[in-house]
Design an enzyme around this catalytic site. Sequence first.
Site, PDB file in Angstrom:
ATOM      1  N   ASP A   3      50.231  52.759 -49.846  1.00  0.00           N
ATOM      2  CA  ASP A   3      50.813  51.539 -50.394  1.00  0.00           C
ATOM      3  C   ASP A   3      49.716  50.815 -51.177  1.00  0.00           C
ATOM      4  OD1 ASP A   3      52.657  49.276 -50.623  1.00  0.00           O
ATOM      5  OD2 ASP A   3      51.385  48.307 -49.126  1.00  0.00           O
ATOM      6  N   ASP A  37      49.778  46.749 -52.261  1.00  0.00           N
ATOM      7  CA  ASP A  37      49.547  45.354 -51.867  1.00  0.00           C
ATOM      8  C   ASP A  37      49.210  45.247 -50.384  1.00  0.00           C
ATOM      9  OD1 ASP A  37      50.156  44.219 -54.421  1.00  0.00           O
ATOM     10  OD2 ASP A  37      52.287  44.481 -54.009  1.00  0.00           O
ATOM     11  N   ASP A  58      50.659  48.684 -44.719  1.00  0.00           N
ATOM     12  CA  ASP A  58      50.282  47.515 -43.927  1.00  0.00           C
ATOM     13  C   ASP A  58      51.471  46.682 -43.470  1.00  0.00           C
ATOM     14  OD1 ASP A  58      50.640  46.703 -46.728  1.00  0.00           O
ATOM     15  OD2 ASP A  58      49.973  44.734 -46.044  1.00  0.00           O
TER      16      ASP A  58
END
Length: 286
Positions: free
Chosen positions: A82, A84, A238
């Site tokens: 991922d 961001d 995250d």
Amino acid sequence: PRLSGEDGGASLLSDPGALPRAGGARRRRAPLGRSGAGRSGRVPRGRPRLPRQARRPGRPREVVRVSRTPPARERLRCVLFDVDGTLIDTLDDIAGSVNHMLRSLALSERSIEEVRTFVGRGVRQLILRSVGEEREELVERGLDLFSRHYEIHCLDRSRLMPGAAECLDRFAGRDLGIVSNKTEHFVRRMLDGLGIAGRFRAVYGGDSVAERKPSPLMVRAALEALGRRPEEAILVGDLPVDVETGRAAGVFTVALLGGFGTGAELEAASPDLILDGLAELARRFA
């Protein structure tokens, strides 16, 4: 703690003093402090210590949780990331553009903590939640205002997450890919701007395939482009949406603390493994 899941896959979040030993039994570690220190007040040499992030007040302790066996290092061929909050800390610039949009619409600004909870499901959801779901008619205009501002300011304060460059170095030689709900244009712009675009053989954003995460389509497309099977890959993120995506795609999923998701949110999502950050990821898998 061992990656093999010999301790039943249980989380160590609630009891970091319980250390597994042979046969799956546990022994208690004496608490640090006066009772556990020598006469000098120092912690005896060799005693396990919590990682630095875990010692910060208000931060979740490190979790090492395994619900199934991860790919062995020699069989790991592909790592999907991922963006961001995983590879790049983008929160300040996203919040800046959100609040520019809100001011332009004569709406109250959002705190950076509020914006953090809006990130992860794509830009349309970011705008809808920022303006308020009761103002859905403002979303199209808000998208335009946000995108124009973010185009100029997306790299003002955004930086690589701690350990990102070193982690990517350690994974050199493996196929690396990006699977992000951020639009592909902005994903590529940020990878270029921060000097890591050349590390990735496959880059997918929220508008690259028909469905965003948590649909598995993006992960499947990346694996197909890289010529890899799910059992040869791990997905690193995250947020709970990353965990949902990995589960749907049949890929071993690693959730990282220190990004946009809280320790409690990640624990509740039940990923295959929760680690303290990118440096720990590289130590375990590179």
